[in-house]
Design a protein around this motif. Structure first.
Motif, PDB file in Angstrom:
ATOM      1  N   UNK A  51      64.302  79.641  86.212  1.00  0.00           N
ATOM      2  CA  UNK A  51      63.075  79.713  87.420  1.00  0.00           C
ATOM      3  C   UNK A  51      63.109  78.480  88.094  1.00  0.00           C
ATOM      4  N   UNK A  52      62.935  78.632  89.436  1.00  0.00           N
ATOM      5  CA  UNK A  52      62.991  77.342  90.277  1.00  0.00           C
ATOM      6  C   UNK A  52      62.017  76.385  89.592  1.00  0.00           C
ATOM      7  N   UNK A  53      62.227  75.190  89.675  1.00  0.00           N
ATOM      8  CA  UNK A  53      61.310  73.839  89.311  1.00  0.00           C
ATOM      9  C   UNK A  53      60.291  74.046  90.260  1.00  0.00           C
ATOM     10  N   UNK A  54      60.280  74.271  91.312  1.00  0.00           N
ATOM     11  CA  UNK A  54      59.155  74.221  92.435  1.00  0.00           C
ATOM     12  C   UNK A  54      58.103  75.426  91.707  1.00  0.00           C
ATOM     13  N   UNK A  55      58.443  76.503  91.458  1.00  0.00           N
ATOM     14  CA  UNK A  55      57.533  77.608  91.100  1.00  0.00           C
ATOM     15  C   UNK A  55      57.076  77.108  89.611  1.00  0.00           C
ATOM     16  N   UNK A  56      57.714  76.234  88.873  1.00  0.00           N
ATOM     17  CA  UNK A  56      57.251  75.902  87.782  1.00  0.00           C
ATOM     18  C   UNK A  56      56.198  74.814  87.704  1.00  0.00           C
ATOM     19  N   UNK A  57      56.343  74.034  88.902  1.00  0.00           N
ATOM     20  CA  UNK A  57      55.252  72.796  89.262  1.00  0.00           C
ATOM     21  C   UNK A  57      54.156  73.505  89.641  1.00  0.00           C
ATOM     22  N   UNK A  58      54.122  74.823  90.506  1.00  0.00           N
ATOM     23  CA  UNK A  58      53.057  75.633  90.943  1.00  0.00           C
ATOM     24  C   UNK A  58      52.447  76.233  89.879  1.00  0.00           C
ATOM     25  N   UNK A  59      53.245  76.881  89.057  1.00  0.00           N
ATOM     26  CA  UNK A  59      52.261  77.510  87.760  1.00  0.00           C
ATOM     27  C   UNK A  59      51.480  76.290  87.072  1.00  0.00           C
ATOM     28  N   UNK A  60      52.228  75.248  86.952  1.00  0.00           N
ATOM     29  CA  UNK A  60      51.335  73.995  86.105  1.00  0.00           C
ATOM     30  C   UNK A  60      50.356  73.464  87.040  1.00  0.00           C
ATOM     31  N   UNK A  61      50.313  73.534  88.160  1.00  0.00           N
ATOM     32  CA  UNK A  61      49.180  73.196  89.089  1.00  0.00           C
ATOM     33  C   UNK A  61      49.511  71.464  89.085  1.00  0.00           C
ATOM     34  N   UNK A  62      50.628  71.068  89.245  1.00  0.00           N
ATOM     35  CA  UNK A  62      50.971  69.597  89.275  1.00  0.00           C
ATOM     36  C   UNK A  62      52.071  69.565  90.303  1.00  0.00           C
ATOM     37  N   UNK A  63      52.069  68.304  90.737  1.00  0.00           N
ATOM     38  CA  UNK A  63      53.129  67.867  91.615  1.00  0.00           C
ATOM     39  C   UNK A  63      54.266  67.896  91.202  1.00  0.00           C
ATOM     40  N   UNK A  64      55.342  68.031  91.808  1.00  0.00           N
ATOM     41  CA  UNK A  64      56.917  68.168  91.718  1.00  0.00           C
ATOM     42  C   UNK A  64      57.377  67.139  90.660  1.00  0.00           C
ATOM     43  N   UNK A  65      57.031  65.940  91.025  1.00  0.00           N
ATOM     44  CA  UNK A  65      57.517  64.750  90.060  1.00  0.00           C
ATOM     45  C   UNK A  65      56.884  64.879  88.810  1.00  0.00           C
ATOM     46  N   UNK A  66      55.686  65.187  88.623  1.00  0.00           N
ATOM     47  CA  UNK A  66      55.110  65.504  87.241  1.00  0.00           C
ATOM     48  C   UNK A  66      55.898  66.668  86.353  1.00  0.00           C
ATOM     49  N   UNK A  67      56.201  67.683  87.251  1.00  0.00           N
ATOM     50  CA  UNK A  67      56.751  68.663  86.626  1.00  0.00           C
ATOM     51  C   UNK A  67      57.925  68.590  86.175  1.00  0.00           C
ATOM     52  N   UNK A  68      58.800  67.586  87.227  1.00  0.00           N
ATOM     53  CA  UNK A  68      60.233  67.342  86.697  1.00  0.00           C
ATOM     54  C   UNK A  68      60.305  66.418  85.480  1.00  0.00           C
ATOM     55  N   UNK A  69      59.244  65.626  85.414  1.00  0.00           N
ATOM     56  CA  UNK A  69      59.063  64.554  84.039  1.00  0.00           C
ATOM     57  C   UNK A  69      58.937  65.573  82.900  1.00  0.00           C
ATOM     58  N   UNK A  70      58.170  66.265  82.951  1.00  0.00           N
ATOM     59  CA  UNK A  70      57.981  67.573  81.739  1.00  0.00           C
ATOM     60  C   UNK A  70      59.181  68.251  81.528  1.00  0.00           C
ATOM     61  N   UNK A  71      59.900  68.714  82.543  1.00  0.00           N
ATOM     62  CA  UNK A  71      60.952  69.487  82.309  1.00  0.00           C
ATOM     63  C   UNK A  71      62.202  68.691  81.902  1.00  0.00           C
TER      64      UNK A  71
END
Length: 110
Positions: free
Chosen positions: A46-66
């Motif tokens: 799954x594209x990281x951008x879609x994961x960020x959207x699903x979490x409702x967070x900014x891309x850098x925040x999602x990237x840190x979690x990932x």
């Protein structure tokens, strides 16, 4: 890195609701990310951008979690063109769950 340091990273990874949500979402990528058109979410990830959207967070925040989930070995990531895709690492998750069950079992000998 020794096994206990690895386990500490894994425990840190699951100590966050957003990271647990990522693992839950990636457990059924077709269900949660069927709208992904760039690649098959089951086969490729799954594209990281879609994961960020699903979490409702900014891309850098999602990237840190990932990144923490990757360090723990719970997900793998691969790049394709300009995007990065993630999928669960089921064997590593199973090994961790087995270890955890053994460690906290009431029958564990100390």
């Amino acid at each position: 890195m020794n096994i206990y340091m690895d386990r500490a990273i894994q425990i840190k990874a699951i100590s966050s609701e957003p990271r647990l949500k990522v693992l839950r979402l990636l457990r059924e990528p077709k269900k949660h990310f069927s709208h992904q058109q760039s690649a098959d979410p089951v086969e490729f990830g799954v594209c990281m951008t879609l994961i960020a959207e699903a979490l409702g967070v900014a891309q850098p925040t999602a990237s840190r979690h990932l990144d923490i989930l990757k360090q723990a070995g719970f997900i793998s990531a691969q790049k394709h063109l300009k995007w990065s895709y993630c999928k669960r690492n089921e064997p590593e998750i199973e090994k961790f769950l087995h270890w955890l069950g053994t460690e906290i079992s009431p029958n564990q000998i100390t």
